[in-house]
Scaffold this active site. Structure first.
Site, PDB file in Angstrom:
ATOM      1  N   GLY A  12      73.862  60.927  34.129  1.00 30.63           N
ATOM      2  CA  GLY A  12      75.168  61.440  33.734  1.00 30.63           C
ATOM      3  C   GLY A  12      75.116  62.146  32.388  1.00 30.63           C
ATOM      4  N   ASN A 112      68.787  54.306  32.753  1.00 31.67           N
ATOM      5  CA  ASN A 112      67.905  53.338  33.415  1.00 31.67           C
ATOM      6  C   ASN A 112      67.030  53.958  34.501  1.00 31.67           C
ATOM      7  OD1 ASN A 112      68.692  50.595  32.264  1.00 31.67           O
ATOM      8  ND2 ASN A 112      70.683  51.423  32.801  1.00 31.67           N
ATOM      9  N   ILE A 142      75.499  55.895  27.942  1.00 31.99           N
ATOM     10  CA  ILE A 142      76.658  55.664  27.084  1.00 31.99           C
ATOM     11  C   ILE A 142      77.037  54.195  27.005  1.00 31.99           C
ATOM     12  CG2 ILE A 142      77.559  57.980  27.485  1.00 31.99           C
ATOM     13  CD1 ILE A 142      79.686  56.729  29.313  1.00 31.99           C
ATOM     14  N   ASP A 143      76.621  53.381  27.983  1.00 30.93           N
ATOM     15  CA  ASP A 143      76.979  51.964  27.890  1.00 30.93           C
ATOM     16  C   ASP A 143      75.936  51.158  27.120  1.00 30.93           C
ATOM     17  OD1 ASP A 143      75.255  52.429  29.951  1.00 30.93           O
ATOM     18  OD2 ASP A 143      76.226  51.116  31.392  1.00 30.93           O
ATOM     19  N   MET A 187      83.576  50.704  31.598  1.00 31.57           N
ATOM     20  CA  MET A 187      82.192  50.781  32.079  1.00 31.57           C
ATOM     21  C   MET A 187      81.287  49.807  31.327  1.00 31.57           C
ATOM     22  SD  MET A 187      79.776  54.136  32.002  1.00 31.57           S
ATOM     23  CE  MET A 187      78.043  54.068  32.425  1.00 31.57           C
ATOM     24  N   GLU A 244      83.739  46.083  33.650  1.00 30.05           N
ATOM     25  CA  GLU A 244      83.645  46.171  35.107  1.00 30.05           C
ATOM     26  C   GLU A 244      82.735  45.093  35.694  1.00 30.05           C
ATOM     27  OE1 GLU A 244      81.487  49.539  36.586  1.00 30.05           O
ATOM     28  OE2 GLU A 244      80.222  49.655  34.803  1.00 30.05           O
TER      29      GLU A 244
END
Length: 264
Positions: A12, A112, A142-143, A187, A244
Site C-alpha cells: 500500500g 510484511n 503505516i501500522d 488499522m 481491528e
C-alpha cells in the site's frame, strides 16, 4: 567492477514511501560500487515482466526532481501484491534477469509481504551459492508492525492523521443534544501503534478519546459494556478507539463473535 542496483515498491502507498525511494537513489548515485540504478515498475511482478525504468537517466544530476519525488505521496514506481511461491522457474527467471542487467543490489520498499519477498530471494540465493547479489528490505508499513524496527516510514503521517481525525470526531460528538457513542475501528491487526495514536487528540482544545483498546491486550466484553454504561450515565458523549485486531481471552477476534454475541 561496479554492479547495478534495482529498486521497487510494493504493498500500500503512504505519504512518505517516495522519500525512501529518493533517499536510496540519491545514496546510490554517490557510491562508486553502484553503476546504473534501475526501478521496477509495479514491484517484483513488473520485474518478472521486464517492466523496468532507468532511474539514473531519469534523476542523476537533477536534484530538483529528486526533491520533488521526496515530497510526492503515493508510489512513483507503482505497486503490486505479488507473492513469490516455491516455483523454481520463477526464481530462475529472476536470477536470469539479475544477470542480464548486471544487478548486484536488490532493494524492495514495502511492508510484511515485501519483506517476505526479500527473505525468500535472499534464502534462494544462499541455497544456490549466489554471493554477488545483496538483498535489502526497506521498511514501509503505516501500522508500524515490522519486527526488529524502531519505527517505519509512513507510521508518523498515519499517526498524525488518526490524531487529527479523532480530534474532529470528539469535537463533533459534544455538540449534539443527545448522548452519542462513536466507536472508531483503526488499522492494526496485531500491533496497536495506530490505535494508540488516538491519544494524540487530547489537548487543551479537546478531551480526546474516552477509551482505547489495543490488540496486545485481551478484550473483555463485559468490562467494555460496563464502562460504556458508566460513562453514558454521566450524561456525556463518548469516542472510543478500537483496534481491528482485538481478541477475547480464548484468542478469537471480536468480529468472529458476531453470530454469538448480542451487544445491547
Amino acid at each position: 567492477m561496479s554492479k547495478n542496483m534495482i529498486i521497487g515498491q510494493s504493498g500500500g502507498p503512504t505519504s512518505v514511501i517516495n522519500s525512501s525511494l529518493a533517499g536510496a537513489i540519491e545514496y546510490a548515485f554517490s557510491c562508486e560500487e553502484i553503476g546504473t540504478v534501475y526501478g521496477m515498475i509495479n514491484g517484483i511482478q513488473g520485474f518478472l515482466e521486464e517492466n523496468i525504468i532507468n532511474l539514473t537517466k531519469r534523476f542523476k544530476g537533477k536534484p530538483y526532481d529528486i526533491n520533488r519525488l521526496r515530497l510526492t505521496p503515493a508510489m512513483f514506481l507503482g505497486s503490486c501484491r505479488y507473492k513469490l511461491n516455491d516455483d523454481e522457474e520463477t526464481y530462475s527467471q529472476i536470477i536470469d534477469m539479475f544477470k542480464k542487467y548486471n544487478i548486484g543490489y536488490f532493494l524492495y520498499i514495502g511492508g510484511n509481504d515485501s519483506m517476505d519477498t526479500i527473505k525468500q530471494l535472499s534464502e534462494y540465493a544462499e541455497a544456490k551459492n549466489i554471493t554477488d547479489i545483496t538483498f535489502m528490505g526497506v521498511p514501509k508499513t503505516i501500522d508500524n508492525d515490522l519486527a526488529v524496527t524502531d519505527h517505519t516510514p509512513g507510521y508518523g503521517s498515519a499517526a498524525k492523521y488518526i490524531g487529527t481525525t479523532i480530534k474532529e470526531l470528539s469535537r463533533d460528538a459534544v455538540v449534539q443534544p443527545i448522548d452519542v457513542v462513536t466507536i472508531v475501528e483503526i488499522m492494526g491487526r496485531n500491533a496497536g501503534w495506530l490505535t494508540a495514536a488516538a491519544a494524540l487528540a487530547k489537548g487543551e482544545d479537546c478531551e480526546g478519546v474516552d477509551m482505547i483498546y489495543l490488540p496486545e491486550k485481551v478484550f473483555d466484553i463485559d468490562k467494555f459494556m460496563a464502562r460504556v454504561k458508566s460513562l453514558s450515565e454521566q450524561g456525556r458523549s463518548m469516542v472510543i478507539a478500537i483496534s481491528e485486531g482485538i481478541k477475547v481471552a480464548d484468542g478469537r477476534y471480536v468480529f468472529e463473535l458476531s453470530d454469538h454475541v448480542e451487544f445491547v
